[in-house]
Design a protein around this motif. Structure first.
Motif, mmCIF file in Angstrom:
data_model
loop_
_atom_site.group_PDB
_atom_site.id
_atom_site.type_symbol
_atom_site.label_atom_id
_atom_site.label_comp_id
_atom_site.label_asym_id
_atom_site.label_seq_id
_atom_site.Cartn_x
_atom_site.Cartn_y
_atom_site.Cartn_z
ATOM 1 N N LEU A 1 -9.096 -1.081 -5.814
ATOM 2 C CA LEU A 1 -9.508 -0.302 -4.649
ATOM 3 C C LEU A 1 -10.721 -0.994 -4.000
ATOM 4 N N PRO A 2 -11.026 -0.715 -2.730
ATOM 5 C CA PRO A 2 -10.389 0.252 -1.832
ATOM 6 C C PRO A 2 -9.192 -0.305 -1.058
ATOM 7 N N GLY A 3 -8.940 -1.613 -1.143
ATOM 8 C CA GLY A 3 -7.777 -2.191 -0.489
ATOM 9 C C GLY A 3 -6.577 -2.180 -1.413
ATOM 10 N N HIS A 4 -5.541 -2.951 -1.055
ATOM 11 C CA HIS A 4 -4.333 -3.076 -1.895
ATOM 12 C C HIS A 4 -3.806 -1.702 -2.300
ATOM 13 N N CYS A 5 -3.733 -0.777 -1.367
ATOM 14 C CA CYS A 5 -3.508 0.628 -1.723
ATOM 15 C C CYS A 5 -2.257 1.236 -1.102
ATOM 16 N N ALA A 6 -1.254 0.428 -0.719
ATOM 17 C CA ALA A 6 -0.066 0.992 -0.069
ATOM 18 C C ALA A 6 0.668 1.961 -0.991
ATOM 19 N N ALA A 7 0.801 1.614 -2.287
ATOM 20 C CA ALA A 7 1.505 2.512 -3.207
ATOM 21 C C ALA A 7 0.757 3.835 -3.334
ATOM 22 N N LEU A 8 -0.556 3.781 -3.387
ATOM 23 C CA LEU A 8 -1.338 5.003 -3.471
ATOM 24 C C LEU A 8 -1.165 5.836 -2.197
ATOM 25 N N ARG A 9 -1.205 5.168 -1.050
ATOM 26 C CA ARG A 9 -1.045 5.908 0.208
ATOM 27 C C ARG A 9 0.332 6.563 0.294
ATOM 28 N N ALA A 10 1.355 5.889 -0.196
ATOM 29 C CA ALA A 10 2.694 6.483 -0.176
ATOM 30 C C ALA A 10 2.763 7.710 -1.085
ATOM 31 N N ALA A 11 2.035 7.672 -2.191
ATOM 32 C CA ALA A 11 2.067 8.776 -3.150
ATOM 33 C C ALA A 11 1.183 9.939 -2.728
ATOM 34 N N VAL A 12 0.117 9.622 -2.006
ATOM 35 C CA VAL A 12 -0.832 10.659 -1.567
ATOM 36 C C VAL A 12 -0.999 10.500 -0.056
ATOM 37 N N PRO A 13 -0.052 10.982 0.721
ATOM 38 C CA PRO A 13 -0.098 10.745 2.172
ATOM 39 C C PRO A 13 -1.245 11.504 2.847
ATOM 40 N N GLY A 14 -1.631 10.962 4.008
ATOM 41 C CA GLY A 14 -2.614 11.662 4.817
ATOM 42 C C GLY A 14 -4.045 11.268 4.577
ATOM 43 N N LEU A 15 -4.307 10.310 3.682
ATOM 44 C CA LEU A 15 -5.684 9.891 3.458
ATOM 45 C C LEU A 15 -6.161 9.081 4.658
ATOM 46 N N PRO A 16 -7.372 9.313 5.147
ATOM 47 C CA PRO A 16 -7.837 8.604 6.337
ATOM 48 C C PRO A 16 -8.109 7.125 6.060
ATOM 49 N N ASP A 17 -8.024 6.334 7.118
ATOM 50 C CA ASP A 17 -8.322 4.906 7.013
ATOM 51 C C ASP A 17 -9.833 4.693 6.958
ATOM 52 N N ALA A 18 -10.229 3.649 6.257
ATOM 53 C CA ALA A 18 -11.635 3.264 6.291
ATOM 54 C C ALA A 18 -11.992 2.765 7.693
ATOM 55 N N GLY B 1 -5.033 -3.227 14.891
ATOM 56 C CA GLY B 1 -3.907 -3.489 15.760
ATOM 57 C C GLY B 1 -3.566 -4.937 15.972
ATOM 58 N N ARG B 2 -4.448 -5.860 15.568
ATOM 59 C CA ARG B 2 -4.180 -7.293 15.808
ATOM 60 C C ARG B 2 -3.398 -7.926 14.671
ATOM 61 N N PHE B 3 -3.600 -7.438 13.461
ATOM 62 C CA PHE B 3 -2.942 -8.034 12.311
ATOM 63 C C PHE B 3 -2.319 -6.926 11.458
ATOM 64 N N THR B 4 -1.270 -7.284 10.751
ATOM 65 C CA THR B 4 -0.614 -6.316 9.870
ATOM 66 C C THR B 4 -1.348 -6.278 8.533
ATOM 67 N N TYR B 5 -1.827 -5.109 8.165
ATOM 68 C CA TYR B 5 -2.464 -4.931 6.864
ATOM 69 C C TYR B 5 -2.429 -3.449 6.516
ATOM 70 N N VAL B 6 -2.595 -3.158 5.231
ATOM 71 C CA VAL B 6 -2.666 -1.768 4.787
ATOM 72 C C VAL B 6 -4.120 -1.321 4.883
ATOM 73 N N PRO B 7 -4.431 -0.310 5.660
ATOM 74 C CA PRO B 7 -5.833 0.108 5.813
ATOM 75 C C PRO B 7 -6.441 0.495 4.470
ATOM 76 N N PRO B 8 -7.614 -0.033 4.138
ATOM 77 C CA PRO B 8 -8.288 0.383 2.905
ATOM 78 C C PRO B 8 -8.666 1.854 2.929
ATOM 79 N N LEU B 9 -8.974 2.364 1.747
ATOM 80 C CA LEU B 9 -9.381 3.765 1.622
ATOM 81 C C LEU B 9 -10.827 3.959 2.085
ATOM 82 N N ASP B 10 -11.087 5.122 2.583
ATOM 83 C CA ASP B 10 -12.433 5.511 2.996
ATOM 84 C C ASP B 10 -13.006 6.443 1.930
ATOM 85 N N LEU B 11 -13.846 5.900 1.070
ATOM 86 C CA LEU B 11 -14.384 6.730 -0.013
ATOM 87 C C LEU B 11 -15.502 7.656 0.446
ATOM 88 N N ALA B 12 -15.851 7.580 1.732
ATOM 89 C CA ALA B 12 -16.767 8.578 2.278
ATOM 90 C C ALA B 12 -16.045 9.895 2.555
#
Length: 555
Positions: free
Chosen positions: A258-275, A283-294
């Motif tokens: 964490l906080p990146g590399h989290c696509a599987a977690l996001r699929a399992a726990v939908p609705g978590l906000p992006d960092a 919008g410029r590059f394809t990536y999985v948004p990291p988690l926002d631990l705030a």
């Protein structure tokens, strides 16, 4: 003794015997001796049981069943009434070694690690002696190699040797997140690690592709219909794997990345906000948004996961990840790392993080795993250079993407200095040499293995020969030796499809990394390749696939 990897700290010396009696090690010679006995001191019963299991693929029926009692002088009767050689495991003073590793307690305090041992090949067998049970076990793995890989006449000349490691952390990372490793196959990897005196198994358990560890507090993480994860380690399986590893003196270190590399977690726990994302990146590059631990919901879920992982981990370390958090501001990343460290420590574990975690600050309590700097990325400098890299073009690289990657990895140039300035210690895992998902160079690929070589190498890494890995020197990175916690080879699983692929990429190069991790420096290539040439037999005996690179004279 020349085939032992890692090579002993002190050269073997001739044992003082009046006769030059040799101990026959296998049944290929013209007058093979009888079966081997395995005996140990009463306090080493568990070590003996484990050593017996490790020896079985190599000695088979020539390893006699345990009978209890002490061996008689001059060996024990074997089939036919003739004395048989004895492999003896005993506690006692071991000869001094010029090497002595220093480990780290969970609170960061340096502590000596005594894995030193002495080994004697005498006319009656082999004696493994050490002050500690782990030292006896390390000696037994040396004895196993002697028995599995004798000289051309199938005999061992009487010898004394003494040995100890240079680094306390000698690790291997494998990646069940991307290529799940069945528990039985993972046990085979643990055995392989133990035979080469590797004592840390780093399990990369979570990534975009899968979540592979049960978390009772967040059951959706391993629910197939939610996360895409079809296989994982249950709490019971994870406990059993750790117990199996501990009997081989291997510590399991789980990684929750964490906080990146989290696509599987996001699929399992939908609705978590992006960092929060840096300006101009979204919008410029394809990536999985990291988690926002705030975010309170995200922080609560991560706390529950780490509480579960820490509670079920027997060892003192938990890896919190922290690498390649693409699309997060520096401030949000630093806050996430500080939260992850605090959670792990609060649950009684010492956090380990990839080198990027140094950007959240470093203290003498921190362990950082160094894996990259800008020069290691092998990225083309111009569009013309990119045009000459069909591997990168096939992987979808464009000039804009290459430029973005250069900018993203630029801060890695200063990560080591951040760790050292803050008083932390470093685990060396440079991608340039110790990432074993790097393909084999065409110059060392046998024609019949060309398809495997083309399929298995990670596409953005330049392929290298075995000598490249074997020649790596920990001193090359300018880290003071007392600030190096250890060395770890890594094998990420993006292109792997099963255990044979995994061991093909590990072997022979894992043995070379183990040599350097144990001794603290690389062996000369000519010496090492001559020893390595005989280890293909050992892997075959254990039914492990390996890559017969042509820069090693296999025999």
């Amino acid at each position: 003794m020349n085939a032992v990897i890692p090579a002993p700290a002190l050269p073997a010396t001739a044992a003082p015997t009046h006769t030059r009696t040799r101990v026959r090690a296998d049944a290929r010679g013209p007058a093979a001796a009888g079966p081997w006995h395995l005996r140990s001191d009463p306090g080493l019963a568990q070590v003996e049981e484990t050593v017996r299991a490790l020896l079985e693929p190599h000695l088979g029926a020539r390893l006699l069943p345990a009978t209890g009692g002490e061996p008689a002088a001059g060996g024990e009767p074997a089939a036919g009434g003739e004395p048989g050689p004895v492999l003896r495991l005993t506690l006692g003073e071991a000869p001094p070694s010029p090497r002595r590793a220093v480990g780290v307690a969970p609170d960061g305090t340096p502590v000596p690690v005594d894995e030193s041992y002495g080994l004697t090949v005498g006319p009656d067998g082999i004696t493994c002696r050490a002050r500690t049970a782990v030292g006896v076990f390390r000696a037994a793995t040396t004895a196993l190699q002697l028995l599995a890989l004798p000289g051309p006449d199938g005999e061992l000349e009487p010898r004394h040797l003494s040995d100890a490691p240079h680094y306390a952390w000698r690790g291997l990372l494998v990646d069940p997140a991307r290529c799940f490793i069945d528990p039985d196959d993972l046990r085979r990897i643990i055995d392989l690690a133990a035979l080469y005196k590797i004592n840390v198994l780093h399990l990369h358990l979570t990534d975009n592709e899968g979540w592979r560890i049960e978390s009772p507090s967040v059951p959706s993480l391993t629910a197939p219909h939610r996360s895409g994860t079809e296989a994982f380690y249950s709490a019971e399986e994870y406990a059993a794997l750790q117990e199996y590893a501990a009997r081989r003196y291997v510590t399991v270190v789980p990684e929750i990345n964490l906080p990146g590399h989290c696509a599987a977690l996001r699929a399992a726990v939908p609705g978590l906000p992006d960092a929060p994302a840096p300006e101009g990146v979204a919008g410029r590059f394809t990536y999985v948004p990291p988690l926002d631990l705030a975010d309170r919901r995200t922080r609560t879920m991560v706390r529950e996961v780490l509480a579960d992982v820490c509670a079920t981990t027997a060892g003192p370390f938990v890896h919190i990840g922290g690498d390649e958090a693409v699309g997060i501001t520096d401030e949000s990343f630093a806050a996430a790392v500080r939260e992850l460290r605090a959670l792990a420590r609060g649950f009684g574990k010492r956090p380990v993080g990839w080198q990027e975690t140094s950007r959240a600050g470093v203290t003498d309590q921190d362990l950082a795993q160094y894996w990259v700097d800008p020069g290691m990325m092998d990225l083309p400098a111009t569009a013309d250079d990119l045009a000459e890299r069909p591997d990168l073009l096939a992987a979808g690289f464009t000039p804009e993407l290459v430029a973005a990657m250069r900018r993203f990895f630029a801060p890695s140039a200063d990560d080591l200095q951040r760790v050292l300035a803050g008083g932390g210690r470093v685990i060396l895992s440079p991608q340039s040499h110790l990432y074993l998902d790097r393909g084999y160079a065409a110059a060392v690929v046998p024609p019949e293995r060309a398809a495997d070589a083309a399929r298995l190498g990670f596409p953005s890494y330049l392929p290298r020969d075995v000598r490249h890995t074997a020649g790596w020197d920990p001193a090359a990175h300018g880290v003071p030796d007392d600030r190096i916690a250890g060395v770890e080879a890594t094998l990420f699983g993006e292109v792997l499809q099963g255990i044979d692929d995994l061991t093909t990429m590990l072997l022979p190069r894992l043995a070379s990394v183990a040599e350097t991790a144990w001794s603290g420096r690389p062996a000369t290539w000519e010496t090492h390749r001559a020893a390595l040439a005989r280890h293909g037999r050992l892997w075959q005996q254990r039914r492990l696939a390996y890559f017969p690179a042509t820069d090693v004279p296999w025999r």
